[in-house]
Design a protein around this motif. Structure first.
Motif, PDB file in Angstrom:
ATOM      1  N   CYS A 195       0.821  -1.125  -0.068  1.00  0.00           N
ATOM      2  CA  CYS A 195      -0.105   0.039   0.080  1.00  0.00           C
ATOM      3  C   CYS A 195       0.989   1.258  -0.044  1.00  0.00           C
ATOM      4  N   TYR A 329      -9.294   7.354   7.033  1.00  0.00           N
ATOM      5  CA  TYR A 329      -7.675   7.946   7.105  1.00  0.00           C
ATOM      6  C   TYR A 329      -7.913   8.488   8.750  1.00  0.00           C
ATOM      7  N   TYR A 345      -6.705   3.373   6.969  1.00  0.00           N
ATOM      8  CA  TYR A 345      -5.207   3.629   6.861  1.00  0.00           C
ATOM      9  C   TYR A 345      -4.753   4.849   8.065  1.00  0.00           C
ATOM     10  N   ARG A 358      -4.216  11.443  -1.244  1.00  0.00           N
ATOM     11  CA  ARG A 358      -4.411  10.229  -1.353  1.00  0.00           C
ATOM     12  C   ARG A 358      -5.067   9.918  -2.741  1.00  0.00           C
ATOM     13  N   ASP A 363      -6.065   3.469  -2.967  1.00  0.00           N
ATOM     14  CA  ASP A 363      -6.289   3.129  -1.516  1.00  0.00           C
ATOM     15  C   ASP A 363      -7.642   1.803  -1.464  1.00  0.00           C
TER      16      ASP A 363
END
Length: 623
Positions: A195, A329, A345, A358, A363
């Protein structure tokens, strides 16, 4: 008168007899069965056909005679016969043939056993003296490639000797320009990239370990690829959703939803010299949300500052039956997690202002494809629409945008990571065990790579040229230190035949002399010596010149006559040579093309020409 009467008297019985005969014949015909007539017609037709074929054979006689003569000539002179058969002019001059020769017979195949090297048999097909082997066997045996493709509405078979391509070199090469062909690299989509870290903003590799680790080579390539894309692509489309002003730049008021128990206000920020959005949304609420509704682009960016623990979540409508997935996030250090349709994340505490950028596509797919193996699982899921942004906790937001790309954000994420993670020896230690192959000692965690040093230098030089920030140049200058130390002293230097200095991608024992990694290390030294100037860049210049001398002397050792060699283990260990795959072979060519624009030595152009020919099946002459 009497005579006439005599005649009349005699004629009457005759006429009467004739009339009676005609009547009898008609009766006979009437009695003939219709089947008999069919038999008579069939016999008549058969006789006609036999006579016609005999005449046709007489007319075709000279043609058969000429054909026999040509066949005899072909057997006595096969080369001439082959060229004549292949000649369109000969085919056009051939006279038309009547009857059965007007239509050429189709190819007649028969199955035939093909004995391969007296070891095994495969089924082939034979047409005269030609034998056809299955391409599935040819492909594996000769390592060639082919496929059936559509062309102008018709199927055709496309054959190629290799699968990789050489890129046209932008001449001449400059340290502030595109790096090789890296504008075509997409590091983040590789299945060996776990990732993009939410905390660091750079890829985490699983190439040599499923747990994931920061690999300096991959991080530098991530930066260089986005830097190169930024130079070669059009400026991206950017949609602004929130600037904490009364209306954003498009004249449209932001559409926020503030549920009960939450608050959202516009406040001035002294450090940013602008207004920002302050949000308060306890974890047990739905959070304050900003409607986005973007179906075009999927790179989201916003300025963020948390006062307490919190999260920024983005809801995505996907191609998975239009289901909604949410990417969270969160203000922690968790790498990545996936549960149901929620992907998490960790982005760190973020207690000071920072910009989070991002790629929602990456993602989403990395989260859905999360596995405990080295490779991310393949998935077809794609985002269709960015629905909304949801904020929870207490903090501040500003400059919410969605864009097609954000290449410079990725480039500086890599550049800043390299500055932060360089150690006191000037290197970027690789914290994973690497076993290059049988006969080589394993590299324990903490080893350096000349390729990592070189590509990191190329990244840092470009960051310095863009910003003139001395921190980037200072980091690049310190990165030359491992070039001067042998592997026994945790450096990357090797010496071939006690004569030629070499900078090792893998500083193994014994030395391995990997070609592509060495050339990347030289390009980094070139970038640094050209950028730092005569005084600061003196050390880089000396290292570069010694390396180039070694490359020119040793380059022939990597030529097999039909391809290239990855390293020199066959020389160092006495094993079979480690042949370069076609993608490494084209990397060698691309690197030499670049070096040929900064060094006029003819050896580079000569090797580029010869190595290119190998891609099309060319081979060196034999004795």
């Amino acid at each position: 008168m009497g005579v006439i009467r005599g005649v009349d008297a005699h004629a009457q019985p005759i006429l009467a007899g004739q009339a009676k005969y005609g009547v009898n014949m008609r009766c006979l015909a009437a009695r003939v069965n219709y089947k008999t007539l069919i038999v008579i017609c069939a016999l008549f037709t058969l006789v006609t056909v036999l006579l016609w074929n005999r005449c046709s054979s007489d007319r075709a006689g000279p043609f058969h005679h000429g054909l026999a003569q040509r066949r005899a000539a072909a057997e006595s002179n096969p080369g001439r016969a082959q060229s004549e058969e292949a000649s369109p002019q000969e085919q056009q001059r051939a006279p038309p043939v009547a009857g059965a020769f007007n239509k050429a017979p189709g190819p007649k195949y028969e199955e035939i056993d093909c004995l391969i090297n007296e070891e095994h048999t495969v089924k082939g097909r034979r047409e005269g003296n030609e034998v056809f082997l299955p391409f599935s066997w040819v492909e594996k045996y000769f390592e060639v490639y082919g496929k059936i493709a559509q062309y102008d509405g018709y199927d055709r078979f496309e054959f190629s000797h290799s699968y990789s391509k050489v890129y046209t070199q932008r001449a001449p090469y400059h340290p502030d320009g595109v790096f090789m062909s890296f504008e075509g690299y997409n590091v983040e989509v590789r299945d060996r990239v776990k990732c993009i870290s939410g905390v660091e903003g750079v890829p985490l590799s699983t190439q040599w370990g499923p747990q994931g680790y920061f690999y300096p080579i991959q991080i530098a390539q991530y930066g260089l690829s986005h830097y190169s894309k930024n130079l070669t692509e059009k400026p991206p489309h950017i949609e602004v959703y929130e600037t904490a002003e009364d209306k954003d730049k498009t004249g449209r008021a932001a559409e926020w939803t503030v549920p009960k128990g939450c608050s959202l206000s516009t406040v001035p920020d002294k450090t940013k010299f602008t207004n920002v959005k302050q949000f308060v949304a306890p974890e047990n609420t739905d959070g304050v949300s900003l409607q986005l509704g973007n179906t075009r682009d999927f790179i989201i960016s916003f300025d963020l500052k948390f006062i307490t623990n919190g999260s920024i979540s983005v809801v995505l409508e996907t191609t998975e039956k239009n289901q909604l997935f949410t990417v969270h996030y969160v203000s922690n250090t968790q790498l990545i997690a996936f549960k149901d349709r929620d992907i998490y994340y960790g982005i760190g505490a973020r207690t000071g202002w920072s910009t989070l950028t991002r790629d929602l596509l990456t993602d989403l797919r990395k989260g859905v494809g999360l596995s405990n193996t080295k490779a991310v699982k393949q998935t077809k899921i794609m985002p269709k629409r960015v629905v909304r942004l949801v904020a929870k906790g207490r903090g501040f937001l500003d400059n919410v945008t969605i864009s097609a790309t954000a290449h410079m954000a990725a480039f500086f994420a890599a550049s800043n990571w390299l500055v932060r993670n360089q150690d006191e020896r000037g290197g970027w230690p690789i914290m994973v065990t690497r076993k290059l192959g049988e006969g080589f000692k394993s590299l324990d965690p903490g080893w350096y790579s000349a390729m990592a040093q070189g590509q990191a230098i190329s990244t840092l030089v470009r960051a310095y040229l863009l910003t003139k920030d001395q921190v980037f140049l200072s980091s690049a200058l310190r990165a030359t230190a491992p070039y001067k130390l042998p592997s026994e002293q945790r450096g990357v230097k090797a010496v071939f035949m006690n004569r030629h200095d070499w900078y090792e991608e893998y500083p193994t024992s014994p030395s391995s002399f990997v070609l592509n990694g060495f050339m990347y290390s030289l390009i980094g030294l070139y970038d640094l010596k050209e950028t730092a100037g005569e005084k600061l860049g003196k050390e880089a210049r000396v290292l570069y010149e010694r390396g180039m001398e070694s490359l020119k002397a040793m380059l022939p050792l990597y030529d097999t006559g039909s391809g290239t060699i990855y390293d020199l283990r066959h020389f160092m260990l006495g094993t079979a040579p480690n042949l370069a795959r076609w993608d490494y072979h084209t990397t060698h060519i691309n690197q030499l093309q670049l070096l040929s624009t900064i060094d006029e030595s003819p050896i580079f152009k000569e090797f580029v020409k010869r190595w290119k020919s190998y891609l099309r099946g060319g081979r060196a002459k034999h004795n």
